[in-house]
Scaffold this motif. Structure first.
Motif, PDB file in Angstrom:
ATOM      1  N   THR A  47      -9.373 -21.322   2.562  1.00  0.00           N
ATOM      2  CA  THR A  47      -9.399 -21.299   4.145  1.00  0.00           C
ATOM      3  C   THR A  47      -8.196 -22.156   4.491  1.00  0.00           C
ATOM      4  O   THR A  47      -7.418 -22.606   3.675  1.00  0.00           O
ATOM      5  CB  THR A  47     -10.410 -21.950   4.598  1.00  0.00           C
ATOM      6  OG1 THR A  47     -10.599 -21.747   6.181  1.00  0.00           O
ATOM      7  CG2 THR A  47     -10.576 -23.603   4.416  1.00  0.00           C
ATOM      8  N   SER A  48      -7.837 -22.127   5.750  1.00  0.00           N
ATOM      9  CA  SER A  48      -6.715 -22.895   6.293  1.00  0.00           C
ATOM     10  C   SER A  48      -7.513 -23.688   7.680  1.00  0.00           C
ATOM     11  O   SER A  48      -8.065 -23.030   8.535  1.00  0.00           O
ATOM     12  CB  SER A  48      -5.653 -21.660   6.623  1.00  0.00           C
ATOM     13  OG  SER A  48      -4.493 -22.551   7.244  1.00  0.00           O
TER      14      SER A  48
ATOM     15  N   LYS B 277      -2.278 -18.217   5.912  1.00  0.00           N
ATOM     16  CA  LYS B 277      -3.078 -16.918   6.186  1.00  0.00           C
ATOM     17  C   LYS B 277      -4.344 -17.299   5.230  1.00  0.00           C
ATOM     18  O   LYS B 277      -5.125 -16.158   5.312  1.00  0.00           O
ATOM     19  CB  LYS B 277      -2.253 -15.860   5.280  1.00  0.00           C
ATOM     20  CG  LYS B 277      -1.118 -15.545   6.115  1.00  0.00           C
ATOM     21  CD  LYS B 277      -0.210 -14.142   5.360  1.00  0.00           C
ATOM     22  CE  LYS B 277       1.060 -13.825   6.111  1.00  0.00           C
ATOM     23  NZ  LYS B 277       1.599 -12.909   5.442  1.00  0.00           N
TER      24      LYS B 277
ATOM     25  N   SER C 215      -8.224 -17.692   4.375  1.00  0.00           N
ATOM     26  CA  SER C 215      -9.274 -17.379   5.282  1.00  0.00           C
ATOM     27  C   SER C 215     -10.671 -17.353   4.671  1.00  0.00           C
ATOM     28  O   SER C 215     -10.735 -16.836   3.297  1.00  0.00           O
ATOM     29  CB  SER C 215      -9.029 -16.092   6.144  1.00  0.00           C
ATOM     30  OG  SER C 215     -10.422 -15.707   7.014  1.00  0.00           O
TER      31      SER C 215
ATOM     32  N   ASP D 118     -12.332 -15.365   5.069  1.00  0.00           N
ATOM     33  CA  ASP D 118     -13.105 -13.654   5.388  1.00  0.00           C
ATOM     34  C   ASP D 118     -12.474 -12.916   4.037  1.00  0.00           C
ATOM     35  O   ASP D 118     -12.175 -11.792   3.897  1.00  0.00           O
ATOM     36  CB  ASP D 118     -12.653 -13.094   6.579  1.00  0.00           C
ATOM     37  CG  ASP D 118     -13.903 -14.016   7.642  1.00  0.00           C
ATOM     38  OD1 ASP D 118     -14.966 -14.018   7.245  1.00  0.00           O
ATOM     39  OD2 ASP D 118     -13.278 -14.097   8.660  1.00  0.00           O
ATOM     40  N   THR D 119     -11.230 -13.763   3.362  1.00  0.00           N
ATOM     41  CA  THR D 119     -10.371 -13.097   2.473  1.00  0.00           C
ATOM     42  C   THR D 119     -10.522 -13.407   1.090  1.00  0.00           C
ATOM     43  O   THR D 119     -11.403 -14.298   0.866  1.00  0.00           O
ATOM     44  CB  THR D 119      -8.937 -12.892   3.026  1.00  0.00           C
ATOM     45  OG1 THR D 119      -8.683 -14.305   3.090  1.00  0.00           O
ATOM     46  CG2 THR D 119      -8.721 -12.335   4.339  1.00  0.00           C
TER      47      THR D 119
ATOM     48  N   ASP E 239      -4.579 -13.449  -0.482  1.00  0.00           N
ATOM     49  CA  ASP E 239      -5.698 -12.538  -0.733  1.00  0.00           C
ATOM     50  C   ASP E 239      -6.160 -12.170  -1.963  1.00  0.00           C
ATOM     51  O   ASP E 239      -6.176 -11.085  -2.399  1.00  0.00           O
ATOM     52  CB  ASP E 239      -5.751 -11.528   0.274  1.00  0.00           C
ATOM     53  CG  ASP E 239      -7.088 -10.814   0.503  1.00  0.00           C
ATOM     54  OD1 ASP E 239      -8.076 -11.188   0.143  1.00  0.00           O
ATOM     55  OD2 ASP E 239      -7.093  -9.523   1.207  1.00  0.00           O
TER      56      ASP E 239
END
Length: 322
Positions: A220-221, A236, A238, A240-241, A282
């Motif tokens: 995450t970031s 970038k 996340s 979600d990735t 990713d």
């Protein structure tokens, strides 16, 4: 709702009185059992018990990132299953609380408890991806058990810094940002491989990336915080990735000054960059190999020396109340 509250009594930013207030606030809204951790790994054991229980709906971690990591590893000891396993809620009580803050929670324990109660009343939750690190078959580390991490891992320089900080804390020093910065300097001065890195990054179907000194894996970031300032190693990244990685192949004095400045001035749109920087986004699966044993850290917890680690990004691994 039945909930298990896992409390780290050594959490650096919550007093006994504050913990009592938080426990009473949570108990007013749910059937709550509160357990104080008594040893390293106790939170993991409690998470495992919650995962195997038939009647626990929620597990709340009150502590820092280390406590959260242990709870998550206990919850996922049989693997991820967000629809079946208890949800996770976090009340930040450590010095940095990266996971909680990356989820958008307040960094104050009282305010975070209020936000948690609001989320429960509104049924607000999300499912996040996590990272997992495992031993590599055919290497001397193949028998190392796999372990989940919530926001970051590192092999090499940054893990060495984490190890130095842990040593200082065992001697009674408080975990402060000044302590971390001092250990960064000492790690740099003592780093034997800062000009010629020993780490190789391997991915299926891609050429290997060789001679890395530092490898930071982000789920995450931001990557961390200095006080209230977020630091973005992989902007970038996340929940979600998959996983992002930042690798540096040179850590001369000039290079360190340049990359440190880039980190301190990083933003959600811009992270470290340059001819000695490798930034990948990713990733689902990759492996790090080192010519010499190097320190490994996950979520700010030093895990000893490794020569090979396989990393996997697992989407939709954990249900979190936010």
């Amino acid at each position: 709702m039945r909930a298990l509250l896992v409390v780290n009594p050594a959490a650096t930013t919550t007093s006994a009185r504050t913990r009592d207030v938080l426990i009473h606030a949570l108990a007013s809204e749910m059937k709550l059992e509160a357990v104080m951790t008594e040893y390293r790994g106790h939170a993991r054991d409690l998470g495992r018990q919650a995962a195997d229980s038939e009647d626990i709906d929620l597990i709340v971690a009150l502590g820092g990132d280390g406590t959260v990591n242990e709870v998550v590893n206990g919850l996922l000891h049989r693997g991820p299953d967000p629809d079946r396993l208890p949800g996770l809620a976090v009340v930040p009580g450590g010095s940095t609380n990266v996971f909680a803050r990356a989820l958008g929670l307040p960094n104050d324990a009282v305010e975070a408890t209020g936000a948690l109660l609001d989320a429960l009343r509104e049924g607000s939750e999300r499912t996040v991806g996590l990272g997992r690190a495992s031993g590599v078959p055919g290497t001397e580390d193949e028998a190392v058990p796999s372990r989940w991490f919530t926001f970051c891992a590192g092999l090499g320089f940054d893990a060495g810094v984490v190890g130095r900080v842990e040593q200082q804390r065992e001697r009674g020093r408080r975990s402060t940002h000044a302590l971390y910065l001092r250990q960064v300097v000492r790690q740099f001065l003592d780093e034997p491989h800062r000009r010629h890195g020993t780490i190789t990054l391997e991915r299926a179907g891609e050429d290997p990336v060789t001679d890395l000194v530092l490898s930071i894996i982000c789920n995450t970031s931001p990557w961390t915080f200095l006080g209230n300032r977020p630091v973005y190693a992989s902007p970038k990244a996340s929940f979600d990735t998959g996983l992002d990685i930042l690798g540096l192949s040179r850590m001369s004095t000039a290079a360190v000054a340049r990359y440190a400045t880039q980190l301190l001035t990083s933003s959600p749109d811009r992270g470290p960059r340059g001819k000695h920087a490798v930034a990948l986004h990713d990733l689902t699966d990759f492996t790090l190999h080192s010519k010499v044993p190097l320190p490994l850290q996950m979520d700010g917890d030093h895990l000893g020396l490794r020569t090979s680690v396989a990393f996997t990004g697992v989407r939709r691994a954990l249900r979190v109340i936010v």
